[in-house]
Write an enzyme that holds these catalytic residues in place. Structure first.
Site, PDB file in Angstrom:
ATOM      1  N   CYS A   2      -0.793  -0.235   2.334  1.00  0.00           N
ATOM      2  CA  CYS A   2      -0.394  -1.325   1.172  1.00  0.00           C
ATOM      3  C   CYS A   2      -1.319  -1.658   0.232  1.00  0.00           C
ATOM      4  O   CYS A   2      -2.711  -1.827   0.415  1.00  0.00           O
ATOM      5  CB  CYS A   2      -0.096  -2.465   1.921  1.00  0.00           C
ATOM      6  SG  CYS A   2       0.388  -3.985   1.019  1.00  0.00           S
ATOM      7  N   GLU A 103       5.180   1.251  -2.796  1.00  0.00           N
ATOM      8  CA  GLU A 103       4.494   2.946  -2.517  1.00  0.00           C
ATOM      9  C   GLU A 103       4.840   3.862  -3.528  1.00  0.00           C
ATOM     10  O   GLU A 103       5.939   3.664  -4.232  1.00  0.00           O
ATOM     11  CB  GLU A 103       5.194   3.392  -1.037  1.00  0.00           C
ATOM     12  CG  GLU A 103       4.591   2.380   0.129  1.00  0.00           C
ATOM     13  CD  GLU A 103       3.100   2.749   0.411  1.00  0.00           C
ATOM     14  OE1 GLU A 103       2.292   3.361  -0.395  1.00  0.00           O
ATOM     15  OE2 GLU A 103       2.635   1.893   1.368  1.00  0.00           O
TER      16      GLU A 103
END
Length: 230
Positions: A2, A103
């Site tokens: 993340c 992402e």
């Protein structure tokens, strides 16, 4: 992993979900990046949950000087053993409020950002750890955090091999309660939210600029927007 996320829910949602005071104005954040101040929920000295502002990128309390590369993520497989993480994993765990994370995936030769959100939307919490760095002579007071990650084994693997651990609401209290030593199988006792609880879509490449923090981050990719004009 993340490396960017967003937190746009109002403070009333924060109060309702975590049971914390949120008196100050909390502006929506669409492009939260490492090194920036972020909000966490942690236990105070009285054992009550509180909202706190810390910096994203954990600095181990024993480190003599600030490093160039922040520790933004901690792997669930090694977080209890690595020197940088094992002490906060036992004593100072936290929840990191979020509404989604990003992402990147290569599409047609270009890095395309994707927004990952809970199915149905809503505020959630990453599993995190935090600590305080005072410097070699005790001259600093810097509170920092890192987000725990685990492997992806389902459809989300098409985006990345890892994802942040998301704590279910009924286990918030258990996550925040310190343990020293850490009980055997502590992480395995948590039923973290599965990949199927999330969905994702491509978003605007303006997100690539860490200085850009606006609702336009959530818009469709530029080519899709152009296509709808015709």
């Amino acid at each position: 992993m993340c490396g960017r996320y967003l937190m746009t829910s109002p403070k009333d949602a924060m109060k309702a979900l975590f049971g914390v005071r949120a008196d100050a104005h909390i502006p929506p954040r669409y492009n939260i990046s490492p090194g920036q101040p972020v909000l966490i929920v942690r236990n105070n000295e009285s054992g009550l949950a509180e909202l706190a502002a810390v910096e994203w990128g954990l600095v181990p309390e024993w480190k003599k000087e600030l490093g160039a590369k922040p520790l933004i993520n901690a792997r669930m497989e090694t977080v209890a053993e690595k020197p940088s993480f094992r002490s906060p994993m036992k004593r100072t765990r936290c929840l990191v409020p979020f509404d989604g994370w990003y992402e990147w995936k290569t599409v047609n030769g270009r890095k395309q950002p994707f927004l990952i959100t809970p199915v149905g939307g809503g505020l959630q919490a990453f599993a995190g750890i935090w600590t305080t760095w005072h410097g070699p002579a005790g001259e600093h007071w810097l509170e920092t955090m890192a987000i725990l990650t685990g492997p992806t084994n389902g459809p989300m693997r098409s985006l990345h091999s890892r994802m942040p651990l998301v704590v279910k609401r009924e286990q918030y209290g258990a996550w925040l309660t310190p343990h020293d030593p850490l009980p055997r199988g502590f992480l395995e006792s948590f039923d973290f939210m599965p990949e199927t609880a999330f969905e994702w879509r491509a978003v605007n490449s303006r997100l690539n600029d860490v200085r850009f923090d606006a609702p336009e981050c959530l818009e469709p990719p530029e080519q899709e927007r152009q296509h709808t004009l015709f």
